[in-house]
Design a protein around this motif. Structure first.
Motif, PDB file in Angstrom:
ATOM      1  N   ILE A 100      10.026  33.094 125.382  1.00 12.29           N
ATOM      2  CA  ILE A 100      10.772  31.865 125.082  1.00 12.29           C
ATOM      3  C   ILE A 100      10.084  31.116 123.941  1.00 12.29           C
ATOM      4  CG2 ILE A 100      11.521  29.632 125.994  1.00 12.29           C
ATOM      5  CD1 ILE A 100      11.601  30.974 128.767  1.00 12.29           C
ATOM      6  N   ALA A 101       8.765  31.045 124.013  1.00 16.35           N
ATOM      7  CA  ALA A 101       8.025  30.309 122.982  1.00 16.35           C
ATOM      8  C   ALA A 101       8.284  30.901 121.601  1.00 16.35           C
ATOM      9  CB  ALA A 101       6.530  30.334 123.288  1.00 16.35           C
ATOM     10  N   LEU A 108      12.354  28.405 113.966  1.00 17.94           N
ATOM     11  CA  LEU A 108      12.066  27.046 113.491  1.00 17.94           C
ATOM     12  C   LEU A 108      10.900  27.061 112.514  1.00 17.94           C
ATOM     13  CD1 LEU A 108      12.463  24.816 116.673  1.00 17.94           C
ATOM     14  CD2 LEU A 108      14.045  25.122 114.772  1.00 17.94           C
ATOM     15  N   GLY A 109       9.849  27.804 112.868  1.00 17.72           N
ATOM     16  CA  GLY A 109       8.673  27.850 111.996  1.00 17.72           C
ATOM     17  C   GLY A 109       9.002  28.471 110.653  1.00 17.72           C
ATOM     18  N   LEU A 110       9.779  29.541 110.692  1.00 20.24           N
ATOM     19  CA  LEU A 110      10.135  30.237 109.463  1.00 20.24           C
ATOM     20  C   LEU A 110      11.017  29.349 108.593  1.00 20.24           C
ATOM     21  CD1 LEU A 110       9.662  32.825 108.084  1.00 20.24           C
ATOM     22  CD2 LEU A 110      11.566  33.857 109.309  1.00 20.24           C
ATOM     23  N   ALA A 111      12.019  28.712 109.222  1.00 21.91           N
ATOM     24  CA  ALA A 111      12.919  27.850 108.454  1.00 21.91           C
ATOM     25  C   ALA A 111      12.147  26.701 107.824  1.00 21.91           C
ATOM     26  CB  ALA A 111      14.027  27.316 109.357  1.00 21.91           C
ATOM     27  N   ILE A 177       7.195  24.710 120.692  1.00 27.21           N
ATOM     28  CA  ILE A 177       6.956  23.559 119.806  1.00 27.21           C
ATOM     29  C   ILE A 177       5.495  23.535 119.382  1.00 27.21           C
ATOM     30  CG2 ILE A 177       6.934  21.047 119.682  1.00 27.21           C
ATOM     31  CD1 ILE A 177       9.270  21.098 121.699  1.00 27.21           C
ATOM     32  N   MET A 178       4.620  23.873 120.334  1.00 26.06           N
ATOM     33  CA  MET A 178       3.193  23.860 120.020  1.00 26.06           C
ATOM     34  C   MET A 178       2.840  24.911 118.964  1.00 26.06           C
ATOM     35  SD  MET A 178       0.060  24.998 122.409  1.00 26.06           S
ATOM     36  CE  MET A 178       0.054  26.637 121.759  1.00 26.06           C
ATOM     37  N   ILE A 179       3.494  26.074 119.036  1.00 29.00           N
ATOM     38  CA  ILE A 179       3.150  27.168 118.122  1.00 29.00           C
ATOM     39  C   ILE A 179       3.833  27.022 116.772  1.00 29.00           C
ATOM     40  CG2 ILE A 179       3.268  29.691 117.845  1.00 29.00           C
ATOM     41  CD1 ILE A 179       3.104  29.869 120.857  1.00 29.00           C
ATOM     42  N   LEU A 180       4.921  26.252 116.750  1.00 21.66           N
ATOM     43  CA  LEU A 180       5.691  26.087 115.516  1.00 21.66           C
ATOM     44  C   LEU A 180       4.834  25.802 114.281  1.00 21.66           C
ATOM     45  CD1 LEU A 180       8.972  24.007 115.387  1.00 21.66           C
ATOM     46  CD2 LEU A 180       7.369  23.951 113.514  1.00 21.66           C
TER      47      LEU A 180
ATOM     48  N   GLN C  28      20.353  25.392 103.349  1.00 17.12           N
ATOM     49  CA  GLN C  28      19.338  24.373 103.091  1.00 17.12           C
ATOM     50  C   GLN C  28      19.300  23.368 104.232  1.00 17.12           C
ATOM     51  OE1 GLN C  28      19.624  22.529  99.265  1.00 17.12           O
ATOM     52  NE2 GLN C  28      17.847  21.214  99.621  1.00 17.12           N
ATOM     53  N   GLY C  29      20.518  23.029 104.714  1.00 15.79           N
ATOM     54  CA  GLY C  29      20.594  22.120 105.854  1.00 15.79           C
ATOM     55  C   GLY C  29      19.893  22.696 107.067  1.00 15.79           C
ATOM     56  N   LEU C  30      20.067  23.996 107.273  1.00 14.73           N
ATOM     57  CA  LEU C  30      19.416  24.642 108.424  1.00 14.73           C
ATOM     58  C   LEU C  30      17.895  24.587 108.299  1.00 14.73           C
ATOM     59  CD1 LEU C  30      21.647  27.792 109.074  1.00 14.73           C
ATOM     60  CD2 LEU C  30      21.378  25.768 110.503  1.00 14.73           C
ATOM     61  N   PHE C  31      17.421  24.910 107.092  1.00 10.51           N
ATOM     62  CA  PHE C  31      15.966  24.871 106.884  1.00 10.51           C
ATOM     63  C   PHE C  31      15.420  23.479 107.188  1.00 10.51           C
ATOM     64  CE2 PHE C  31      16.763  28.191 103.375  1.00 10.51           C
ATOM     65  CZ  PHE C  31      16.778  29.192 104.321  1.00 10.51           C
ATOM     66  N   LEU C  32      16.120  22.481 106.652  1.00 12.53           N
ATOM     67  CA  LEU C  32      15.644  21.107 106.820  1.00 12.53           C
ATOM     68  C   LEU C  32      15.689  20.715 108.291  1.00 12.53           C
ATOM     69  CD1 LEU C  32      14.559  18.655 105.445  1.00 12.53           C
ATOM     70  CD2 LEU C  32      16.883  17.875 105.028  1.00 12.53           C
TER      71      LEU C  32
END
Lengths: 316, 256, 411
Positions: A100-101, A108-111, A177-180, C28-32
């Protein structure tokens, strides 16, 4: 000051004085060098001590006639006190929470790494980076509080009664969230190591920024991102406090994230926190778990380092 | 024993791992003269210069074969202490590199670690005077050396070297980072200094070698990319009637 | 001439392009938004903690204060309180308190706390978070009036100056973080005393002395790996080595301390020291690497030995970087919890740590203990303790940033 009082080369007429260039004994210098070397080599002893101590106690555990490798890896109940040695009861929770983590932190981290490396202005970066750094600096026990007393109630209001008070879902999300920040900063390093010329080549062929980022830069940085992912997994597997607070106390072989279950780390923390007599099977079993943890994270870290080094050589 | 030469090399070769960067250099440097080392870039001028006071000890994988004599002692002999060598053969680097300390401390530090027992103030003043810097800095000795201009910083580095009273001063393109006026001042200073010191200077600037030096060593790389001294003679001769065709091509600008 | 009729032309191309731009904007919106989620998470976390540290509390007295005194509670003086306590506590209990700290030396606030805790026996019925208290004030009041008719409802800050200087207590209302904060300071102090010299020494060795060979390669890889070992494994190492094997030393038995086992602040501090050692080495290496080579060469050029070059030039210039790295390592040690549990932090002690051989607790341990209690008033003091911890960490990090900016050098 009068100039004639001084002359550096008073001996200049006999410019070639005899002198001796033979090595001098510099005892102080040698002592210092030895001390520095000892400091440097100490880290090796730390590793040896870890392997030796964990291994020694783990051997005691596995040498117990009651414990067999078949039981250890083949059954799903863990309670050494009454002869149940199925490590899967703990490994399952570690797998679920880590999965899950990663599910949360990788995208999220990549984005955020792509945004920071390809889009953000200098000023935006100078605000956004510290926020991620703060997130990375928050002690894990605080994340545990957050998981138990904030995320779990919210999840409960969404999911309803099937969600137990202690559950792997909430712990996994907060661990994500912690690893992000970790995944984000390592991926950003990988992205910014991709040479400018590659980006310029893409732009020169009429690509938009997103096309360049996703189809040219990202694939080029893939191995570095892989390294980030592996480090992230390693961190998730070794994380203790979030799961100790929020995931539950008591081994439970379950892959349902709504259930309470105890991870390997959470189990070590709970049992060692209680009254524990040395040489009991409970005590030695903890070292067996810790040894598994150590070896697992060691392999993950080594793979990640190997990838990073290879990647670096390619572009430098 | 009478030593005719300041420093003398015999088949000196410098290797990086299996690659030979400088090959079989045998030169005899005259005392209290300025010797210039010239040659196209990449021919090993700086490498050779750094070998003379064992600065290349710090380059991983670098080792030296052959002999290098200072006063009859082989500087690459087993018993030789490289720290002692550097104290006797000072060095001024390409880019001015003062310590991030006061002007005074820049000079005093080297003297102090080498056990100077005399009056430090006098040493500092005399070194600065010798480096033609005293008048410019005498009122701000306690200020940071970084506040000086590039040319002043380089003269400070020379003063710092003089302060430890070496036999020989090595200069690795000391003026390459400086403007023409500062360059000229350094050259004037060299003429002053050679009364007391042997100076060996690496330069890529042909005019500088021609104007400032007494002797010139011409270096060139061979087919294996190893540099070597192809001609070593009085500067006058090198620049007017060199014996080697390659030297002639190079000094007249017909090279490459 | 080649006609590129396989490509969309003019109008078509422009249309396709605007489509591509739309996709670009969406991405871009997704990245942000990923970053926004991170920001929201941080905000939610901080809000959650602050929200927990303040709010309504409904409490009752098990015994009527009127049984002990006719003076209104708020006007009780120090002397009055001492008399009340002496009269109503059993003589054994009073003597014990007197032994811990003479009554005359206790402040009015301390005595009043004793009065509430021991005699009238304050009893918390329920607590509410700050947001809840502010938004649903009327509803809460009605609810309390109905459920606990005799109870008093009060808006309380769980984070008070008193909270900082009060030791542990079994009742949340009277508990403080004094013991835990002192324990944490001891720990961090021991950890840094151990790891700063060794870590800096190792970094100097690796950057300035180590030959490029297999041993150096192994040391370097090993340090990078140690930095990634889970903290709980360090706890197990500490338990095996410092607590058990080195017990005579860490319990202080060698120095004549008799009433202690290996689970001391010294064992925990050393464990933390080993844990942060790789971080300190890596940071110090970076700082040393940043010192330009020209400086070393200048030193060698005037006849310095290696150590003279390091001591007089490399170290002073790398020092701000080394210190910054150490402070960051310290803040890591300050927040670590798992190894302390394993090494055996005490869950309940109210005595300040006096020596390296004292039993100890630490701030994160208290937070863990209180968070895992069922009663909501413990969650409230856990929130209070988290605020204390975060403020400490913030101070440390701000110091590190200031140090970095103050001494930033241009070469």
């Amino acid at each position: 000051m009068k100039e004639e009082t001084l002359n550096l080369k008073t001996l200049e007429t006999q410019s070639f004085r005899q002198f001796d260039l033979k090595k001098k004994r510099r005892t102080g210098e040698s002592i210092i060098q030895t001390l520095l070397f000892l400091a440097g080599i100490l880290s090796i002893f730390v590793t040896i001590a870890i392997v030796y101590e964990l291994g020694k106690e783990a051997m005691l555990f596995f040498n117990d006639p009651d414990v067999t490798l078949g039981k250890f890896f083949g059954t799903t109940k863990w309670q050494p006190g009454i002869g149940q040695y199925g490590i899967w009861a703990l490994v399952s929770a570690t797998l679920v929470t880590s999965f899950i983590a990663i599910l949360i932190s990788l995208p999220l981290g990549l984005a955020s790494a792509i945004y920071l490396s390809e889009y953000a202005s200098f000023k935006a970066r100078s605000i956004l980076k510290p926020i991620l750094e703060i997130l990375a600096g928050i002690p894990t026990v605080v994340y545990g509080y957050f998981a138990l007393l904030f995320i779990t109630p919210i999840l409960k209001s969404i999911i309803g009664e099937q969600l137990q008070v202690y559950n792997m879902l909430s712990a996994g999300i907060v661990m994500g969230i912690m690893i992000l920040p970790l995944i984000s900063s390592m991926s950003e390093d990988a992205l910014s190591a991709v040479p400018r010329s590659l980006r310029e080549a893409a732009y020169a062929m009429g690509a938009t920024k997103v096309e360049t980022s996703l189809q040219v830069v990202l694939p080029a940085a893939l191995s570095g991102i892989g390294a980030a992912l592996i480090i992230g997994i390693s961190r998730a597997v070794g994380e203790t406090m979030i799961v100790a607070v929020a995931a539950g106390s008591g081994p439970n072989f379950s892959f349902n994230p709504l259930d309470a279950a105890e991870t390997m780390t959470g189990h070590i923390a709970r049992i060692s926190g209680g009254d524990l007599s040395y040489n009991s099977i409970d005590y030695t079993s903890l070292f067996a778990i810790a040894l598994m943890l150590f070896l697992l994270t060691l392999v993950l870290n080594l793979i990640s380092q190997w990838i990073v080094n290879r990647f670096r050589e390619r572009y430098e | 024993m009478e030593n005719k030469y300041a420093i003398e090399s015999n088949n000196l070769s410098i290797h990086y791992g299996s690659y030979t960067a400088v090959k079989n250099v045998s030169v005899k440097i005259q005392p209290q003269k300025i010797t210039a080392i010239i040659g196209p870039s990449g021919c090993g001028k700086s490498t050779l210069l750094r070998a003379l006071n064992r600065m290349n000890d710090f380059v991983p994988g670098c080792h030296v074969t052959g002999e290098l004599f200072l006063q009859g002692q082989n500087l690459y002999g087993n018993q030789i202490d490289p720290v002692e060598v550097r104290r006797k053969i000072g060095m001024v680097f390409q880019k001015p590199n003062p310590f991030p300390k006061s002007i005074y401390e820049n000079i005093a530090w080297g003297a102090r670690i080498n056990g100077f027992k005399g009056k430090m103030d006098e040493l500092v003043e005399q070194s600065l005077r010798s480096a033609a810097l005293w008048d410019e800095v005498k009122d701000k000795l306690q200020e940071s050396a970084y506040a000086l201009s590039g040319g002043q910083q380089q003269r400070l580095c020379i003063a710092r070297t003089i302060a430890i009273q070496p036999e020989i001063i090595l200069m690795d393109e000391p003026a390459s980072a400086l403007d023409p006026i500062s360059t000229l001042r350094i050259e004037e200073l060299m003429q002053e200094l050679k009364k007391n010191y042997t100076i060996i200077i690496v330069t890529h600037n042909m005019q500088q070698a021609a104007r400032a030096s007494d002797f010139t060593a011409m270096m060139m790389i061979d087919d294996n990319r190893a540099g070597g001294v192809i001609e070593f003679d009085e500067t006058k001769k090198i620049f007017t009637r060199p014996s080697d065709k390659r030297t002639e091509d190079y000094v007249t600008g017909r090279f490459g | 001439m080649y006609t590129n009729n396989h490509y969309p032309q003019d109008q078509d191309f422009r249309q396709a392009l605007s489509g591509r731009y739309r996709t670009a904007t969406i991405w871009q919106g997704l990245f942000l938004s990923a970053l926004l989620i991170a920001i929201i998470s941080l905000t939610a976390l901080i809000y959650n903690v602050v929200d927990g540290a303040f709010g309504y509390v409904a409490f009752d007295y098990k015994k009527d204060p009127a049984e002990f005194t006719s003076t209104p509670l708020t006007e009780l003086t120090q002397d009055e309180l001492i008399i009340i306590l002496k009269d109503n506590l059993s003589s054994g209990a009073y003597k014990k308190l007197e032994n811990e700290k003479p009554m005359q030396k206790r402040s009015q606030a301390e005595l009043y706390t004793l009065f509430l805790e021991r005699l009238v026996q304050l009893d918390t019925k329920e607590t509410w978070s700050m947001t809840n208290s502010l938004m649903n004030s009327e509803k809460i009041k009605a609810e309390v009036a109905e459920k606990y008719p005799t109870a008093t409802l009060e808006f309380r800050s769980w984070l008070t100056p008193q909270f900082l200087v009060t030791p542990m207590s079994s009742k949340a209302e009277f508990a403080g973080v004094r013991t835990a904060v002192l324990g944490s300071l001891w720990l961090v102090g021991i950890a840094i005393l151990f790891s700063l010299p060794i870590g800096t020494g190792a970094a100097i060795y690796l950057q300035e002395y180590a030959p490029k060979n297999w041993l150096t390669g192994i040391i370097q890889t090993n340090i990078n790996n140690l930095a990634g070992v889970p903290s709980i494994v360090y706890g197990m190492l500490g338990l095996a080595i410092f607590v058990r094997v080195m017990e005579p030393l860490t319990s202080g038995a060698l120095f004549g301390v008799t009433d202690s086992n290996g689970r001391t602040v010294l064992s925990a501090g050393l464990t933390m020291g080993v844990l942060v050692l790789p971080l300190i080495i890596i940071n110090a290496q970076e700082a040393i690497k940043a010192v330009p080579d020209s400086l070393r060469q200048a030193a060698y050029g005037v006849g310095a030995t290696r150590w003279q070059a390091v001591w007089y030039h490399v170290l002073p210039n790398a020092l701000p970087g080394i210190l910054t790295g150490s402070i960051l390592a310290l803040s890591r040690a300050l927040g670590e919890t798992a190894p302390l549990i394993v090494v055996g932090a005490s869950t309940f002690i109210s005595l300040d740590p006096q020596s390296p051989f004292s039993k100890f607790t630490a701030l994160p341990i208290q937070i863990y203990q209180w968070t895992t209690r069922a009663q909501s008033e413990f969650h409230a003091i856990a929130a209070g303790a988290i605020v204390v911890l975060l403020v400490l960490l913030l101070t440390l990090n701000a110091t590190a940033v200031l140090l970095r900016n103050r001494f930033q050098r241009r070469w």
